[in-house]
Design a protein around this motif. Structure first.
Motif, PDB file in Angstrom:
ATOM      1  N   ASN A  19      10.105  -7.399 -13.795  1.00  0.00           N
ATOM      2  CA  ASN A  19       9.407  -6.133 -13.406  1.00  0.00           C
ATOM      3  C   ASN A  19       8.796  -5.408 -14.119  1.00  0.00           C
ATOM      4  OD1 ASN A  19      10.989  -6.739 -10.579  1.00  0.00           O
ATOM      5  ND2 ASN A  19      12.978  -5.954 -11.638  1.00  0.00           N
ATOM      6  N   ALA A  20       7.589  -4.550 -12.852  1.00  0.00           N
ATOM      7  CA  ALA A  20       6.863  -3.775 -13.549  1.00  0.00           C
ATOM      8  C   ALA A  20       7.328  -2.176 -13.080  1.00  0.00           C
ATOM      9  CB  ALA A  20       5.773  -3.454 -13.466  1.00  0.00           C
ATOM     10  N   ILE A  21       6.734  -1.528 -14.533  1.00  0.00           N
ATOM     11  CA  ILE A  21       7.746   0.025 -13.973  1.00  0.00           C
ATOM     12  C   ILE A  21       6.567   1.188 -14.288  1.00  0.00           C
ATOM     13  CG2 ILE A  21       8.753   0.403 -16.436  1.00  0.00           C
ATOM     14  CD1 ILE A  21      11.144   1.284 -14.722  1.00  0.00           C
ATOM     15  N   VAL A  49       6.576  -4.503 -24.678  1.00  0.00           N
ATOM     16  CA  VAL A  49       6.254  -4.043 -23.670  1.00  0.00           C
ATOM     17  C   VAL A  49       4.806  -4.007 -24.118  1.00  0.00           C
ATOM     18  CG1 VAL A  49       6.771  -1.927 -22.829  1.00  0.00           C
ATOM     19  CG2 VAL A  49       8.532  -2.749 -23.597  1.00  0.00           C
ATOM     20  N   ILE A  50       4.031  -4.741 -22.862  1.00  0.00           N
ATOM     21  CA  ILE A  50       2.746  -4.161 -22.588  1.00  0.00           C
ATOM     22  C   ILE A  50       2.239  -2.641 -21.710  1.00  0.00           C
ATOM     23  CG2 ILE A  50       0.556  -5.501 -22.128  1.00  0.00           C
ATOM     24  CD1 ILE A  50       2.149  -7.405 -22.981  1.00  0.00           C
ATOM     25  N   ARG A  51       1.763  -2.136 -22.184  1.00  0.00           N
ATOM     26  CA  ARG A  51       0.991  -1.571 -20.915  1.00  0.00           C
ATOM     27  C   ARG A  51      -0.423  -1.386 -20.467  1.00  0.00           C
ATOM     28  NH1 ARG A  51      -1.897   4.322 -23.795  1.00  0.00           N
ATOM     29  NH2 ARG A  51      -3.221   2.706 -23.880  1.00  0.00           N
ATOM     30  N   ARG A  52      -0.897  -0.445 -19.202  1.00  0.00           N
ATOM     31  CA  ARG A  52      -1.284  -1.368 -18.432  1.00  0.00           C
ATOM     32  C   ARG A  52      -1.995  -0.545 -17.577  1.00  0.00           C
ATOM     33  NH1 ARG A  52      -1.432  -6.150 -15.292  1.00  0.00           N
ATOM     34  NH2 ARG A  52       0.543  -6.047 -14.459  1.00  0.00           N
ATOM     35  N   MET A  53      -3.262   0.552 -18.075  1.00  0.00           N
ATOM     36  CA  MET A  53      -3.802   1.024 -17.109  1.00  0.00           C
ATOM     37  C   MET A  53      -4.377   0.791 -15.433  1.00  0.00           C
ATOM     38  SD  MET A  53      -3.349   4.012 -18.669  1.00  0.00           S
ATOM     39  CE  MET A  53      -3.255   4.957 -17.916  1.00  0.00           C
ATOM     40  N   VAL A  54      -3.707   1.727 -14.364  1.00  0.00           N
ATOM     41  CA  VAL A  54      -3.787   1.019 -13.626  1.00  0.00           C
ATOM     42  C   VAL A  54      -4.788   2.001 -12.496  1.00  0.00           C
ATOM     43  CG1 VAL A  54      -3.179   0.861 -11.284  1.00  0.00           C
ATOM     44  CG2 VAL A  54      -1.902  -0.110 -13.082  1.00  0.00           C
ATOM     45  N   THR A  55      -5.568   2.147 -11.774  1.00  0.00           N
ATOM     46  CA  THR A  55      -6.904   2.974 -11.198  1.00  0.00           C
ATOM     47  C   THR A  55      -5.900   3.568  -9.416  1.00  0.00           C
ATOM     48  OG1 THR A  55      -8.242   2.903 -13.002  1.00  0.00           O
ATOM     49  CG2 THR A  55      -8.500   3.850 -10.412  1.00  0.00           C
ATOM     50  N   ALA A  56      -5.595   4.019  -9.025  1.00  0.00           N
ATOM     51  CA  ALA A  56      -4.960   3.805  -7.281  1.00  0.00           C
ATOM     52  C   ALA A  56      -6.419   4.421  -6.908  1.00  0.00           C
ATOM     53  CB  ALA A  56      -3.933   5.500  -7.978  1.00  0.00           C
ATOM     54  N   PRO A  57      -5.856   4.316  -5.650  1.00  0.00           N
ATOM     55  CA  PRO A  57      -7.223   4.319  -4.013  1.00  0.00           C
ATOM     56  C   PRO A  57      -8.047   5.576  -4.360  1.00  0.00           C
ATOM     57  CG  PRO A  57      -5.491   3.372  -3.447  1.00  0.00           C
ATOM     58  CD  PRO A  57      -5.262   3.302  -4.535  1.00  0.00           C
ATOM     59  N   ASN A  58      -7.140   6.272  -4.188  1.00  0.00           N
ATOM     60  CA  ASN A  58      -7.502   8.431  -4.874  1.00  0.00           C
ATOM     61  C   ASN A  58      -8.718   7.746  -6.338  1.00  0.00           C
ATOM     62  OD1 ASN A  58      -5.589   8.379  -6.704  1.00  0.00           O
ATOM     63  ND2 ASN A  58      -4.521   9.645  -5.584  1.00  0.00           N
ATOM     64  N   LYS A  60      -6.997   8.386  -9.503  1.00  0.00           N
ATOM     65  CA  LYS A  60      -6.022   8.869 -10.164  1.00  0.00           C
ATOM     66  C   LYS A  60      -5.823   7.757 -11.562  1.00  0.00           C
ATOM     67  CE  LYS A  60      -5.274  13.006  -9.023  1.00  0.00           C
ATOM     68  NZ  LYS A  60      -5.319  14.239  -9.352  1.00  0.00           N
ATOM     69  N   ARG A  61      -5.352   7.217 -12.348  1.00  0.00           N
ATOM     70  CA  ARG A  61      -5.090   6.711 -13.126  1.00  0.00           C
ATOM     71  C   ARG A  61      -3.362   7.081 -14.314  1.00  0.00           C
ATOM     72  NH1 ARG A  61      -8.630   3.241 -15.911  1.00  0.00           N
ATOM     73  NH2 ARG A  61      -7.476   3.440 -18.302  1.00  0.00           N
ATOM     74  N   TYR A  62      -2.442   5.402 -14.379  1.00  0.00           N
ATOM     75  CA  TYR A  62      -1.082   5.931 -14.872  1.00  0.00           C
ATOM     76  C   TYR A  62      -1.045   4.756 -15.222  1.00  0.00           C
ATOM     77  CZ  TYR A  62      -0.309   2.926 -10.638  1.00  0.00           C
ATOM     78  OH  TYR A  62      -0.872   2.068  -9.772  1.00  0.00           O
ATOM     79  N   ALA A  63       0.157   4.019 -16.193  1.00  0.00           N
ATOM     80  CA  ALA A  63       0.595   3.750 -16.601  1.00  0.00           C
ATOM     81  C   ALA A  63       1.614   3.094 -16.183  1.00  0.00           C
ATOM     82  CB  ALA A  63       0.897   4.004 -18.842  1.00  0.00           C
ATOM     83  N   GLU A  64       1.010   1.824 -16.073  1.00  0.00           N
ATOM     84  CA  GLU A  64       1.878   0.377 -15.860  1.00  0.00           C
ATOM     85  C   GLU A  64       2.685  -0.795 -17.199  1.00  0.00           C
ATOM     86  OE1 GLU A  64       2.919  -1.984 -11.925  1.00  0.00           O
ATOM     87  OE2 GLU A  64       1.327  -3.365 -13.185  1.00  0.00           O
ATOM     88  N   TYR A  65       4.569  -0.472 -17.175  1.00  0.00           N
ATOM     89  CA  TYR A  65       4.429  -1.253 -18.099  1.00  0.00           C
ATOM     90  C   TYR A  65       5.213  -2.240 -18.135  1.00  0.00           C
ATOM     91  CZ  TYR A  65       3.521   2.936 -19.989  1.00  0.00           C
ATOM     92  OH  TYR A  65       3.176   4.149 -20.953  1.00  0.00           O
ATOM     93  N   PHE A  66       5.338  -3.776 -18.586  1.00  0.00           N
ATOM     94  CA  PHE A  66       6.004  -4.826 -18.206  1.00  0.00           C
ATOM     95  C   PHE A  66       5.836  -5.192 -19.405  1.00  0.00           C
ATOM     96  CE2 PHE A  66       1.322  -5.278 -18.512  1.00  0.00           C
ATOM     97  CZ  PHE A  66       1.257  -6.280 -19.074  1.00  0.00           C
TER      98      PHE A  66
END
Length: 71
Positions: A19-21, A49-58, A60-66
């Motif tokens: 899972n990612a978190i 652990v790898i970090r991927r930056m995600v951009t939400a539809p609104n 905003k950017r947030y980190a997702e880790y896997f």
């Protein structure tokens, strides 16, 4: 200190299941407000652990880790 160890273990278990978190996931699932600090702890322990930056539809950017492949 126990909470820190508990959160770190819970997050690692979650990641090891494939899972990612995200910070919101960590807060909702484990009551962990400091995901970045727990990821830092995991990396110091040797977890890949790898970090991927995600951009939400609104916008905003947030980190997702896997977990990535160990190299």
């Amino acid at each position: 200190m126990t909470n820190k160890i508990s959160h770190t273990r819970q997050i690692l278990d979650h990641l090891e299941k494939g899972n990612a978190i995200t910070p919101i996931d960590a807060l909702r699932m484990f009551g962990c407000f400091r995901l970045g600090a727990r990821i830092y702890d995991l990396k110091r322990m040797g977890a890949p652990v790898i970090r991927r930056m995600v951009t939400a539809p609104n916008g905003k950017r947030y980190a997702e880790y896997f977990l990535g492949d160990e190299q």
